[in-house]
Write a protein that holds these residues in place. Structure first.
Motif, PDB file in Angstrom:
ATOM      1  N   ASP A 110       0.831  -1.204  -0.176  1.00 40.25           N
ATOM      2  CA  ASP A 110      -0.064  -0.037   0.178  1.00 40.25           C
ATOM      3  C   ASP A 110       0.753   1.235   0.033  1.00 40.25           C
ATOM      4  N   ASN A 111       0.588   2.281  -0.902  1.00 38.42           N
ATOM      5  CA  ASN A 111       1.177   3.604  -1.114  1.00 38.42           C
ATOM      6  C   ASN A 111       2.676   3.439  -1.404  1.00 38.42           C
ATOM      7  N   SER A 112       3.113   2.626  -2.075  1.00 37.65           N
ATOM      8  CA  SER A 112       4.460   2.309  -2.506  1.00 37.65           C
ATOM      9  C   SER A 112       4.708   3.030  -3.923  1.00 37.65           C
ATOM     10  N   ALA A 113       3.695   3.734  -4.435  1.00 35.46           N
ATOM     11  CA  ALA A 113       3.653   4.258  -5.782  1.00 35.46           C
ATOM     12  C   ALA A 113       3.025   5.974  -5.688  1.00 35.46           C
ATOM     13  N   PRO A 114       3.776   6.623  -5.252  1.00 35.64           N
ATOM     14  CA  PRO A 114       3.513   7.959  -5.001  1.00 35.64           C
ATOM     15  C   PRO A 114       3.534   8.627  -6.647  1.00 35.64           C
ATOM     16  N   ILE A 115       2.620   9.517  -6.691  1.00 31.16           N
ATOM     17  CA  ILE A 115       2.532   9.759  -8.329  1.00 31.16           C
ATOM     18  C   ILE A 115       2.351  11.619  -8.292  1.00 31.16           C
ATOM     19  N   SER A 116       2.758  12.087  -9.127  1.00 33.46           N
ATOM     20  CA  SER A 116       2.349  13.448  -9.335  1.00 33.46           C
ATOM     21  C   SER A 116       1.259  13.671 -10.127  1.00 33.46           C
ATOM     22  N   ASN A 117       0.783  14.817 -10.434  1.00 34.30           N
ATOM     23  CA  ASN A 117      -0.109  15.082 -11.828  1.00 34.30           C
ATOM     24  C   ASN A 117       0.565  15.040 -12.840  1.00 34.30           C
ATOM     25  N   PHE A 118      -0.285  15.056 -13.986  1.00 39.20           N
ATOM     26  CA  PHE A 118       0.256  14.796 -15.208  1.00 39.20           C
ATOM     27  C   PHE A 118       0.565  15.888 -16.079  1.00 39.20           C
ATOM     28  N   ILE A 119       1.252  16.168 -16.982  1.00 39.23           N
ATOM     29  CA  ILE A 119       1.605  17.466 -17.973  1.00 39.23           C
ATOM     30  C   ILE A 119       1.640  16.794 -19.355  1.00 39.23           C
ATOM     31  N   SER A 120       0.894  17.490 -20.362  1.00 39.97           N
ATOM     32  CA  SER A 120       0.852  16.991 -21.445  1.00 39.97           C
ATOM     33  C   SER A 120       2.184  16.621 -22.296  1.00 39.97           C
ATOM     34  N   LYS A 121       2.237  15.498 -22.983  1.00 38.40           N
ATOM     35  CA  LYS A 121       3.488  15.173 -23.621  1.00 38.40           C
ATOM     36  C   LYS A 121       3.877  15.924 -24.504  1.00 38.40           C
ATOM     37  N   GLU A 122       3.140  16.829 -25.032  1.00 32.75           N
ATOM     38  CA  GLU A 122       3.552  17.832 -26.152  1.00 32.75           C
ATOM     39  C   GLU A 122       4.617  18.723 -25.835  1.00 32.75           C
ATOM     40  N   LYS A 123       4.697  19.253 -24.533  1.00 36.53           N
ATOM     41  CA  LYS A 123       5.601  19.926 -23.592  1.00 36.53           C
ATOM     42  C   LYS A 123       7.090  19.625 -23.817  1.00 36.53           C
ATOM     43  N   PHE A 124       7.246  18.191 -24.077  1.00 36.90           N
ATOM     44  CA  PHE A 124       8.774  17.592 -24.046  1.00 36.90           C
ATOM     45  C   PHE A 124       8.832  16.662 -25.129  1.00 36.90           C
ATOM     46  N   ASP A 125      10.011  16.563 -25.457  1.00 33.16           N
ATOM     47  CA  ASP A 125      10.865  15.527 -26.119  1.00 33.16           C
ATOM     48  C   ASP A 125      10.757  14.210 -25.165  1.00 33.16           C
ATOM     49  N   ILE A 126      10.131  13.239 -25.503  1.00 37.64           N
ATOM     50  CA  ILE A 126       9.816  12.260 -24.909  1.00 37.64           C
ATOM     51  C   ILE A 126      11.263  11.346 -24.470  1.00 37.64           C
ATOM     52  N   ASN A 127      12.041  11.265 -25.632  1.00 36.59           N
ATOM     53  CA  ASN A 127      13.327  10.808 -25.474  1.00 36.59           C
ATOM     54  C   ASN A 127      14.611  11.629 -24.727  1.00 36.59           C
TER      55      ASN A 127
END
Length: 203
Positions: A110-127
């Protein structure tokens, strides 16, 4: 929704775990939905482990159902990125590995996966996304997706051979070198580029 995670996806991290061989395929494990910890709520150290370690990772949020997805089309199946911590009960993991038994408990509690909010992928180069973790104001992990052994599209292609991906599923893409333990009172701050994504304490 599913939480799917990739292990051993950064060469330098593999070295710190004394793993020399490069995996032939992405190494996949899963966490249950009850592992999620959202909204920067405190992480409470469990009483069943004496060594909980952080592993900071870029997250991918699936936005479209898919099965047997080709890598060249994989970018059509996710819409956003985030930051997460794969907390690991390292003492339990080492014990389970030594006994040759499954070790889901050490990753999926339980609770072993803290996660943030998400941001559009368009703002970044995924690689080419840099990310980092600070504990008590000191940088402890820095990484960049360009150093992944398997990039995001390859990960999606491989996972979707075995699991149908559905909207809302989250993929943890692996952690760079620098994992280590947390203790009560630690203040964790996680960043994607210059964006603060995580800000919570260990209690």
């Amino acid at each position: 929704m599913k939480i799917i995670a990739v292990g051993w996806n950064y060469a330098e991290h593999n070295k710190e775990l004394n793993r020399i061989n490069i995996p032939e395929h992405p190494v996949i494990f899963m966490k249950p939905e009850t592992a999620l910890l959202k909204d920067n709520k405190p992480f409470f150290l469990p009483d069943f482990s004496n060594r909980i370690e952080y592993e900071t990772e870029i997250l991918i949020r699936i936005s479209k159902m898919g099965k047997n997805i080709s890598a060249k089309f994989a970018d059509r199946y996710y819409d956003a990125i985030g930051l997460g911590i794969d907390f690991t009960a390292r003492d339990l993991q080492n014990d389970f590995k030594a006994k040759g038994v499954p070790w889901e408990i050490c990753k999926g509690f339980d609770n072993s996966a803290p996660i943030s909010n998400f941001i559009s992928k368009e703002k970044f180069d995924i690689n080419n996304i840099s990310f980092s973790l600070q504990i008590n104001g000191k940088a402890v992990q820095t990484g960049n997706t360009k150093d992944m052994i398997f990039n995001v599209n390859a990960i999606i292609e491989y996972i979707s051979k075995f699991f149908t991906l559905k909207t809302g599923d989250i993929i943890f893409t692996g952690t760079p070198v620098g994992v280590g333990p947390v203790k009560i009172g630690d203040h964790l701050e996680g960043f994607i580029e210059n964006n603060k994504m995580l800000d919570f304490v260990v209690s």
